[in-house]
Enzyme design. Structure first.
Site, PDB file in Angstrom:
ATOM      1  N   GLU A 321       0.816  -1.289  -0.025  1.00 36.67           N
ATOM      2  CA  GLU A 321       0.050   0.058   0.047  1.00 36.67           C
ATOM      3  C   GLU A 321       0.780   1.468  -0.143  1.00 36.67           C
ATOM      4  O   GLU A 321       0.575   2.142   0.828  1.00 36.67           O
ATOM      5  CB  GLU A 321      -1.033   0.034   1.207  1.00 36.67           C
ATOM      6  N   ASP A 394      -8.973  -8.337   5.183  1.00 43.92           N
ATOM      7  CA  ASP A 394      -8.630  -7.153   5.885  1.00 43.92           C
ATOM      8  C   ASP A 394      -9.582  -6.927   7.052  1.00 43.92           C
ATOM      9  O   ASP A 394     -10.468  -6.069   7.018  1.00 43.92           O
ATOM     10  CB  ASP A 394      -8.818  -6.105   5.089  1.00 43.92           C
ATOM     11  N   GLU A 422     -12.346  -0.774  12.638  1.00 37.74           N
ATOM     12  CA  GLU A 422     -12.349  -0.105  11.320  1.00 37.74           C
ATOM     13  C   GLU A 422     -13.527  -0.841  10.410  1.00 37.74           C
ATOM     14  O   GLU A 422     -14.254   0.107  10.064  1.00 37.74           O
ATOM     15  CB  GLU A 422     -10.869  -0.703  10.574  1.00 37.74           C
TER      16      GLU A 422
END
Ligand code: GCV
Length: 710
Positions: A321, A394, A422
């Site tokens: 990323e 994720d 998240e």
């Protein structure tokens, strides 16, 4: 045995205690005290028993960790029992608590000969009751000062949870050696995926120490955490400045934080950028084979250890990323990690290298980490640990365990869990993740026969790896209650307890947290525990069905929060005929083959694949029948209606506790539950309408579904 003579041979240092904990001045009801609020004991019988055992504290050593333990004991006893215990170097009356590490306290050694043989690890402790010459003693000891501190927190927990402290013979050992929290905090004060205000670390004011740092260190030690990575794994992308921590100015700031952590047995670690030799050292290259790069890291590491001798090590996100890594130089992850590990090795430091890599858009994302890392099996140095997220995508509300666990027996592995929510509702939704984490830890990979659980892999038991453990991406921030949603403190606590002992059940952990936080009123304990324990499946129900995952919005201000199924086609593969990602061997991406034969066969076969992961592994028509007998589409509708309905019930249950919970906390949680209900309805309607719109199949109970134009 003459206790008087024994005491007169010991060395006792009595130091006046200044109760410096900041929370003394902070309102009792704002959640700042977390589970160490030490509420007054109400049960008269227990109060009497506790008073009999806690009259005085005898401290057999004088050092920073033992001082922390002693301060905590004084604080806890004073608050819970309503008097300050005497600090003495000799026994005055019956009811003394003796604290000290076994090897440094001749007195404890004399009272409990050979006791150390009961302890396997450096962090394990014993809490033992003794009666000598008609006097009662409680000895809290272990091989190290840190163990004593853990013992003291556990002793106080016995009081907080209203257990008897009479005739104790309690021995407790951690299962995992490394029990770390990972901050995704940036030096600027922002937190990536943080939902509880800004960072608690004020880099502009460091090295000045703030009381909150001390309370944070107490929080960590109270749940057995022994390491803290203080900054985000992203250190350069989007102009982040985490790389700065390696500059001399920041090393001085870190030094003062490390001192506070040290007094609670917590080692300081930092995330670093692989390109630091270029960014900070102004070299032309970060190639791990370049001698000047190798030398740069050695010098930098020596500089850190000269200031922080017990520094834990580095955490690295590389070639992921936007964070650079060794691939730029056609080197492998092992080449990069080993070079940095070599610099840390002489100091006993660890290099933790993350396995979160993906980026080949034409390849199934779930399969990528395994593909990359499997090639490096057997090549990593002894002080390198590969840190693997629990799932291959994720941190979704439901996904299978990453196939990397156990697939590299020669490589040290750590499990990375996400405490901050998240993808599980930020700090608005209550989603208690301990039951999810338990499922992950108990998952049998079958990679070394039956019983090859994730827990045994990451605790080093299965393959005898030298450095293993669990890391959690922490959810604390500068909000007065630390976690934004007060009940999210249960996730923080639960993570710590599981990292210490993954064999604890969800129910045990929940019971501890609820009692420590709210007291032992049965109605409160039962209701709050139930709400917590059901909340993960409730969240799953009204958000993401059958393991399909990633239905939330992508980037933006509040990302990974709102439903946005129309934007996530590449994850759910829904069309007008069916839904799900085909990862089977015959017709799909073949990802199933990354698991052991037992598991790959189980997932590959639609009849044996568990319903809750069906859409992660298979693409099926909406009319496919689940094991429950319902069709997939009907399951989607029903779980969403049920999930939202359950939030409504949770709200009512919480309201019923209004006269039993601190008024401010009650109001705060009610407000959160109201917002959660609103959001749950939004999720329910968006997801149901999305699938109705695609499939055209109505709910078989005739509930209203709308055709939307997505
Ligand atoms: C810290 C996901 C998150 C990122 C996070 C990344 C990682 O992509 O959305 O915020 O970056 O995982 O774990 O490195």
């Amino acid at each position: 045995m003459k206790i008087k003579t024994i005491f007169s041979t010991g060395i006792f240092l009595i130091i006046p205690i200044i109760l410096m904990f900041s929370y003394v001045n902070i309102s009792a009801e704002n959640g700042y005290k977390f589970w160490l609020n030490y509420k007054k004991i109400k049960n008269e019988r227990l109060l009497e028993e506790y008073r009999n055992y806690c009259k005085e504290i005898i401290v057999a050593e004088d050092n920073e960790i033992i001082n922390s333990a002693r301060n905590e004991l004084v604080l806890g006893i004073s608050c819970m029992l309503g008097f300050k215990p005497d600090l003495t170097n000799d026994t005055v009356s019956s009811g003394s608590i003796l604290i000290g590490s076994y090897l440094n306290s001749p007195l404890i050694e004399k009272l409990l000969p050979n006791f150390e043989t009961n302890l396997k690890s450096f962090d394990g402790y014993g809490i033992i009751s003794l009666e000598v010459n008609d006097k009662l003693y409680t000895v809290i000891t272990g091989k190290t000062d840190q163990a004593v501190l853990y013992g003291v927190f556990n002793f106080l927990k016995l009081l907080q949870t209203n257990q008897s402290i009479d005739k104790l013979f309690l021995i407790d050992e951690p299962v995992n050696k490394l029990r770390l929290v990972n901050h995704w905090d940036n030096p600027s004060g922002t937190i990536e995926r943080g939902y509880a205000g800004r960072s608690i670390f004020h880099w502009d004011k460091l090295p000045t120490i703030e009381p909150r740092y001390i309370d944070y260190a107490r929080m960590l030690a109270s749940m057995g955490i022994n390491g803290c990575v203080i900054n985000n794994v992203n250190t350069v992308k989007h102009n982040l400045t985490g790389w700065k921590l390696l500059t001399p100015e920041y090393i001085q700031k870190m030094k003062s934080l490390a001192k506070i952590f040290r007094s609670y047995g917590v080692k300081l670690y930092i995330s670093v950028n692989f390109f630091s030799p270029v960014i900070i050292g102004k070299l032309n290259s970060a190639d791990p084979f370049d001698p000047s790069v190798i030398q740069w890291w050695k010098v930098k590491v020596n500089e850190i250890y000269s200031q922080i001798p017990d520094f834990g090590g580095f955490l690295v996100k590389a070639d992921s990323e936007g964070e650079p890594g060794p691939m730029k130089y056609s080197r492998t992850h092992a080449d990069g990690a080993n070079m940095m590990a070599e610099a840390l090795k002489p100091h006993g430091g660890l290099l933790i290298w993350r396995a979160f890599v993906y980026g080949h858009n034409d390849m199934d994302r779930a399969a990528q980490a395994y593909e990359v890392f499997k090639h490096d099996e057997g090549k990593f140095s002894e002080n390198v640990i590969i840190q693997i997220k629990n799932g291959p995508i994720d941190f979704q509300v439901r996904e299978p365990v990453s196939p990397l666990f156990g697939a590299m027996p020669l490589t040290n592995q750590m499990l990375e869990l996400q405490i901050t929510q998240e993808y599980t509702g930020h700090s608005t939704h209550l989603c208690y993740l301990v039951p999810q984490w338990k499922e992950i830890l108990d998952f049998d990979t079958y990679l070394n026969g039956k019983g090859s659980t994730v827990n045994k892999i990451v605790s080093g038991q299965l393959f005898n790896n030298s450095h293993t453990g669990i890391a959690g991406v922490i959810n604390v921030g500068s909000d007065s209650n630390w976690t934004g949603h007060f009940l999210a403190q249960a996730n923080t606590f639960g993570f710590g307890r599981l990292s210490w002992n993954p064999y604890l059940t969800s129910e045990q952990i929940t019971d501890e947290w609820v009692k420590m936080t709210f007291g032992s009123d049965k109605e409160v304990v039962d209701l709050v525990s139930n709400i917590l324990l059901e909340s993960w499946l409730t969240y799953e129900n009204y958000t993401s069905p059958l393991g399909v995952g990633m239905l939330s919005n992508g980037s933006g201000d509040i990302s990974h929060y709102y439903p946005a199924p129309e934007k996530r086609q590449k994850f759910h593969h829904a069309d007008k005929f069916g839904v799900g990602y085909d990862r089977t061997e015959e017709t799909g991406t073949g990802f199933v083959n990354q698991y052991s034969k037992t598991n790959s066969e189980m997932y590959n076969n639609i009849d044996t694949c568990p319903d809750e992961l069906l859409l992660f592994f298979h693409h099926v028509p909406y009319t496919h029948k689940l094991k429950s007998g319902k069709t997939v589409i009907q399951h989607i509708y029903e779980s969403h209606f049920d999930g939202a309905e359950r939030v409504f019930e949770m709200k009512k249950e919480w309201i019923s506790l209004s006269d039993k919970i601190d008024i401010e906390i009650h109001k705060h949680v009610l407000n959160k539950l109201e917002q959660q209900y609103e959001q749950a309805c939004l999720w329910r309607d968006t997801i149901n309408n999305f699938f109705f719109n695609l499939s055209g199949i109505p709910d078989d109970q005739g509930r209203l579904l709308k055709n939307n134009n997505f």
